[in-house]
Design a protein around this motif. Structure first.
Motif, PDB file in Angstrom:
ATOM      1  N   GLY A  74     -12.645  87.826 -25.104  1.00 57.43           N
ATOM      2  CA  GLY A  74     -11.301  88.558 -25.762  1.00 57.43           C
ATOM      3  C   GLY A  74     -11.418  89.882 -25.795  1.00 57.43           C
ATOM      4  N   ARG A  75     -10.295  90.784 -26.109  1.00 62.10           N
ATOM      5  CA  ARG A  75      -9.980  92.146 -26.392  1.00 62.10           C
ATOM      6  C   ARG A  75      -9.860  92.435 -27.648  1.00 62.10           C
ATOM      7  NH1 ARG A  75      -4.394  92.986 -26.129  1.00 62.10           N
ATOM      8  NH2 ARG A  75      -3.324  90.913 -25.485  1.00 62.10           N
ATOM      9  N   LEU A  76     -10.395  93.677 -27.957  1.00 60.67           N
ATOM     10  CA  LEU A  76     -10.279  94.047 -29.506  1.00 60.67           C
ATOM     11  C   LEU A  76      -8.994  94.947 -29.246  1.00 60.67           C
ATOM     12  CD1 LEU A  76     -13.959  95.036 -30.428  1.00 60.67           C
ATOM     13  CD2 LEU A  76     -12.660  93.128 -30.936  1.00 60.67           C
ATOM     14  N   VAL A  77      -8.307  94.867 -30.504  1.00 60.68           N
ATOM     15  CA  VAL A  77      -7.260  95.642 -30.557  1.00 60.68           C
ATOM     16  C   VAL A  77      -7.131  96.268 -31.856  1.00 60.68           C
ATOM     17  CG1 VAL A  77      -4.637  95.716 -30.483  1.00 60.68           C
ATOM     18  CG2 VAL A  77      -5.967  94.324 -28.668  1.00 60.68           C
ATOM     19  N   TYR A  78      -6.918  97.442 -32.152  1.00 62.05           N
ATOM     20  CA  TYR A  78      -6.897  98.228 -33.360  1.00 62.05           C
ATOM     21  C   TYR A  78      -5.620  97.980 -34.017  1.00 62.05           C
ATOM     22  CZ  TYR A  78      -7.309 101.824 -36.968  1.00 62.05           C
ATOM     23  OH  TYR A  78      -7.450 102.497 -38.469  1.00 62.05           O
ATOM     24  N   GLU A  79      -5.571  96.976 -35.057  1.00 63.12           N
ATOM     25  CA  GLU A  79      -4.262  96.702 -36.024  1.00 63.12           C
ATOM     26  C   GLU A  79      -4.858  96.444 -37.548  1.00 63.12           C
ATOM     27  OE1 GLU A  79      -2.796  92.969 -34.480  1.00 63.12           O
ATOM     28  OE2 GLU A  79      -2.182  93.823 -32.702  1.00 63.12           O
ATOM     29  N   PRO A  80      -5.131  97.849 -37.910  1.00 66.02           N
ATOM     30  CA  PRO A  80      -5.350  97.598 -39.190  1.00 66.02           C
ATOM     31  C   PRO A  80      -4.382  97.187 -40.353  1.00 66.02           C
ATOM     32  CG  PRO A  80      -4.576 100.043 -38.659  1.00 66.02           C
ATOM     33  CD  PRO A  80      -4.616  99.271 -37.454  1.00 66.02           C
ATOM     34  N   ASP A  81      -3.254  97.213 -40.060  1.00 61.69           N
ATOM     35  CA  ASP A  81      -2.328  96.372 -40.845  1.00 61.69           C
ATOM     36  C   ASP A  81      -2.239  94.741 -40.862  1.00 61.69           C
ATOM     37  OD1 ASP A  81      -1.497  98.694 -41.772  1.00 61.69           O
ATOM     38  OD2 ASP A  81       0.360  98.880 -40.513  1.00 61.69           O
ATOM     39  N   ASN A  82      -2.931  94.253 -39.777  1.00 60.37           N
ATOM     40  CA  ASN A  82      -2.982  92.798 -39.756  1.00 60.37           C
ATOM     41  C   ASN A  82      -4.067  92.231 -40.732  1.00 60.37           C
ATOM     42  OD1 ASN A  82      -3.748  90.120 -38.700  1.00 60.37           O
ATOM     43  ND2 ASN A  82      -3.162  90.834 -36.626  1.00 60.37           N
ATOM     44  N   PRO A  83      -3.581  91.271 -41.390  1.00 62.18           N
ATOM     45  CA  PRO A  83      -4.111  90.623 -42.563  1.00 62.18           C
ATOM     46  C   PRO A  83      -5.599  89.974 -42.144  1.00 62.18           C
ATOM     47  CG  PRO A  83      -2.193  89.158 -42.285  1.00 62.18           C
ATOM     48  CD  PRO A  83      -2.242  90.505 -41.291  1.00 62.18           C
ATOM     49  N   ILE A  84      -5.906  89.806 -40.678  1.00 61.34           N
ATOM     50  CA  ILE A  84      -7.005  89.200 -40.464  1.00 61.34           C
ATOM     51  C   ILE A  84      -8.255  90.325 -39.831  1.00 61.34           C
ATOM     52  CG2 ILE A  84      -6.190  86.950 -40.284  1.00 61.34           C
ATOM     53  CD1 ILE A  84      -6.248  87.265 -37.066  1.00 61.34           C
ATOM     54  N   ALA A  85      -7.521  91.671 -39.934  1.00 61.62           N
ATOM     55  CA  ALA A  85      -8.500  92.518 -39.211  1.00 61.62           C
ATOM     56  C   ALA A  85      -9.876  92.651 -40.160  1.00 61.62           C
ATOM     57  CB  ALA A  85      -7.731  94.095 -39.312  1.00 61.62           C
ATOM     58  N   ASP A  86     -10.760  93.286 -39.171  1.00 64.16           N
ATOM     59  CA  ASP A  86     -12.171  93.480 -40.006  1.00 64.16           C
ATOM     60  C   ASP A  86     -12.092  94.728 -40.554  1.00 64.16           C
ATOM     61  OD1 ASP A  86     -12.203  95.237 -37.834  1.00 64.16           O
ATOM     62  OD2 ASP A  86     -13.832  94.398 -36.862  1.00 64.16           O
ATOM     63  N   ARG A  87     -13.133  95.377 -41.359  1.00 62.67           N
ATOM     64  CA  ARG A  87     -13.247  96.187 -41.960  1.00 62.67           C
ATOM     65  C   ARG A  87     -13.051  97.668 -41.202  1.00 62.67           C
ATOM     66  NH1 ARG A  87     -19.091  95.470 -44.105  1.00 62.67           N
ATOM     67  NH2 ARG A  87     -18.671  93.281 -44.207  1.00 62.67           N
ATOM     68  N   GLU A  88     -13.149  97.679 -39.777  1.00 62.12           N
ATOM     69  CA  GLU A  88     -12.711  98.787 -38.972  1.00 62.12           C
ATOM     70  C   GLU A  88     -11.185  98.694 -38.406  1.00 62.12           C
ATOM     71  OE1 GLU A  88     -15.718  97.126 -37.743  1.00 62.12           O
ATOM     72  OE2 GLU A  88     -16.895  98.361 -39.145  1.00 62.12           O
ATOM     73  N   GLY A  89     -10.675  97.604 -38.726  1.00 63.67           N
ATOM     74  CA  GLY A  89      -9.180  97.271 -38.439  1.00 63.67           C
ATOM     75  C   GLY A  89      -9.088  96.802 -37.240  1.00 63.67           C
TER      76      GLY A  89
END
Length: 134
Positions: free
Chosen positions: A73-88
């Motif tokens: 897959g591809r990592l996307v920075y989405e800190p507001d996403n409820p399933i985001a990890d600690r780094e967003g």
């Protein structure tokens, strides 16, 4: 090759291109499915076709299998996403929209072309029956 041979071969093409359209549709439907970085991302499907009795003119084509896209897959920075990890970050499938749309158009045109062959062969067969009646 007779009229029925043309219908049979074009019929195999219709089947293969329908399965290709199904795979591309699945890929497009899941292109924006985000998962946690620890989860498994949707893997794109790619249809593999193979000629039957290649060179004889009487075989057609079959689906020999499917290949799956990258599991990374591809990592996307989405800190507001409820399933985001600690780094967003979240993961999305590694599917290219432009490539999928191109494949969709190619499969659609090929599907239509094979249906046209079936239709024209049917018309020729019906015309031959009418000549035989005369």
């Amino acid at each position: 090759m007779g009229i029925f041979g043309a219908i049979g071969i074009a019929g195999t093409g219709v089947t293969v291109y329908r399965k290709w359209l199904d795979a591309v549709s699945d890929n497009l439907a899941n292109i924006n499915d985000a998962v946690p970085t620890s989860g498994d991302v949707f893997r794109a499907r790619y249809v593999q076709a193979q000629a039957v009795h290649y060179g004889n003119g009487d075989g057609g084509v079959v689906v020999s299998g499917t290949a799956l896209g990258s599991p990374k897959g591809r990592l996307v920075y989405e800190p507001d996403n409820p399933i985001a990890d600690r780094e967003g970050y979240v993961k999305y499938p590694d599917i290219d929209l432009g490539s999928q749309m191109t494949q969709l158009m190619m499969a659609q045109r090929a599907y239509q072309a094979n249906l046209t062959v079936v239709d024209r062969a049917k018309d020729a067969y019906q015309a031959a029956i009418q000549v035989g009646k005369g």
